[in-house]
Design a protein around this motif. Structure first.
Motif, PDB file in Angstrom:
ATOM      1  N   GLN A  15       0.807  -1.219   0.000  1.00 26.90           N
ATOM      2  CA  GLN A  15       0.000   0.000   0.000  1.00 26.90           C
ATOM      3  C   GLN A  15       0.843   1.274   0.000  1.00 26.90           C
ATOM      4  N   ILE A  16       2.133   1.147  -0.308  1.00 27.01           N
ATOM      5  CA  ILE A  16       2.991   2.331  -0.360  1.00 27.01           C
ATOM      6  C   ILE A  16       2.624   3.144  -1.591  1.00 27.01           C
ATOM      7  N   GLY A  17       2.355   4.421  -1.375  1.00 25.77           N
ATOM      8  CA  GLY A  17       1.987   5.321  -2.469  1.00 25.77           C
ATOM      9  C   GLY A  17       2.938   6.505  -2.534  1.00 25.77           C
ATOM     10  N   ASP A  18       2.552   7.502  -3.314  1.00 26.14           N
ATOM     11  CA  ASP A  18       3.390   8.689  -3.490  1.00 26.14           C
ATOM     12  C   ASP A  18       3.203   9.717  -2.385  1.00 26.14           C
ATOM     13  N   LYS A  52       9.755   5.179  -0.535  1.00 24.95           N
ATOM     14  CA  LYS A  52      10.063   4.766  -1.905  1.00 24.95           C
ATOM     15  C   LYS A  52      10.478   3.299  -1.859  1.00 24.95           C
ATOM     16  N   ALA A  53       9.703   2.455  -2.522  1.00 19.60           N
ATOM     17  CA  ALA A  53      10.003   1.019  -2.552  1.00 19.60           C
ATOM     18  C   ALA A  53      10.851   0.694  -3.766  1.00 19.60           C
ATOM     19  N   ASP A  54      11.888  -0.084  -3.543  1.00 22.50           N
ATOM     20  CA  ASP A  54      12.718  -0.640  -4.617  1.00 22.50           C
ATOM     21  C   ASP A  54      12.716  -2.141  -4.392  1.00 22.50           C
ATOM     22  N   GLY A  55      11.702  -2.791  -4.942  1.00 27.69           N
ATOM     23  CA  GLY A  55      11.491  -4.203  -4.627  1.00 27.69           C
ATOM     24  C   GLY A  55      11.105  -4.309  -3.163  1.00 27.69           C
ATOM     25  N   TYR A 117      12.949  -6.221   8.580  1.00 25.32           N
ATOM     26  CA  TYR A 117      11.537  -6.539   8.821  1.00 25.32           C
ATOM     27  C   TYR A 117      11.250  -7.921   8.249  1.00 25.32           C
ATOM     28  N   THR A 118      10.138  -8.491   8.699  1.00 29.20           N
ATOM     29  CA  THR A 118       9.710  -9.795   8.172  1.00 29.20           C
ATOM     30  C   THR A 118       8.319  -9.646   7.566  1.00 29.20           C
ATOM     31  N   GLY A 119       8.013 -10.493   6.624  1.00 28.30           N
ATOM     32  CA  GLY A 119       6.688 -10.460   6.006  1.00 28.30           C
ATOM     33  C   GLY A 119       6.537  -9.298   5.060  1.00 28.30           C
ATOM     34  N   LEU A 120       5.324  -8.741   5.035  1.00 31.39           N
ATOM     35  CA  LEU A 120       5.004  -7.650   4.115  1.00 31.39           C
ATOM     36  C   LEU A 120       4.788  -6.320   4.815  1.00 31.39           C
ATOM     37  N   THR A 121       5.134  -6.248   6.121  1.00 29.88           N
ATOM     38  CA  THR A 121       4.904  -5.010   6.861  1.00 29.88           C
ATOM     39  C   THR A 121       6.130  -4.641   7.699  1.00 29.88           C
ATOM     40  N   PHE A 122       6.236  -3.353   7.981  1.00 31.72           N
ATOM     41  CA  PHE A 122       7.263  -2.863   8.909  1.00 31.72           C
ATOM     42  C   PHE A 122       6.640  -1.755   9.750  1.00 31.72           C
TER      43      PHE A 122
END
Length: 173
Positions: A15-18, A52-55, A117-122
């Motif tokens: 759910q990371i956006g701009d 900003k996500a990079d993978g 972090y683990t999984g899909l959240t931090f």
């Protein structure tokens, strides 16, 4: 000691956006954080962070501001302190952390603020709280420090106490 952070803002990678993320702990969370960090109070605390996500690696850059009440390291009296710090954090999957617990490693400046972090959240809230803790000067002196030094004969260059004898041996007159 509890594993539950005093302030939490869990971010889901999907759910990371701009838009920047704004974190402002409520009064109860600020009170818990103040207790954790040994402060008299955290009056205000606000962080604005761009993600900003990079993978699976996420960069979090922004600014942390806070108004705290802290005890003077000399007098013990509370005094106000303003915190204004740049935030540069990197969240990386725990699987990318390769060092063994007792392994000696060299780190660069970029690695210093790397948070696994683990999984899909931090937890961005806990990372911001830890950034506040690092910004607090544990030896800060308030406006009454000089008066407290004078009142307790701690002021000036004329040493007293156990180290005065050592200084006299080093510089005999």
């Amino acid at each position: 000691m509890s594993d539950t952070p005093e302030y939490s803002c869990v971010i889901d990678l999907r759910q990371i956006g701009d838009a920047p993320v704004v974190l402002e702990p409520d009064e109860a969370a600020r009170r818990r954080l103040a207790g954790r960090f040994g402060l008299s109070a955290i009056e205000t605390m606000r962080a604005q962070v761009t993600l900003k996500a990079d993978g699976p690696v996420v960069r979090a850059d922004g600014r942390l501001t806070a108004a705290i009440q802290q005890a003077c390291a000399i007098s013990g009296e509370d005094f106000p302190v303003k915190i204004d710090e740049a935030l540069h954090l990197r969240f990386v999957p725990e699987t990318q952390v390769t060092a063994e617990p007792d392994e000696e490693i060299e780190i660069s400046a970029d690695d210093c603020d790397e948070i696994p972090y683990t999984g899909l959240t931090f937890d961005l809230g806990e990372a911001v709280a830890q950034s506040l803790a690092l910004a607090i000067d544990p030896f800060a002196e308030g406006p009454l420090a000089d008066k407290a030094r004078a009142d307790h004969n701690l002021a000036g260059d004329d040493a007293s106490g156990p180290f005065a004898a050592l200084a006299a041996l080093r510089n005999p007159e």
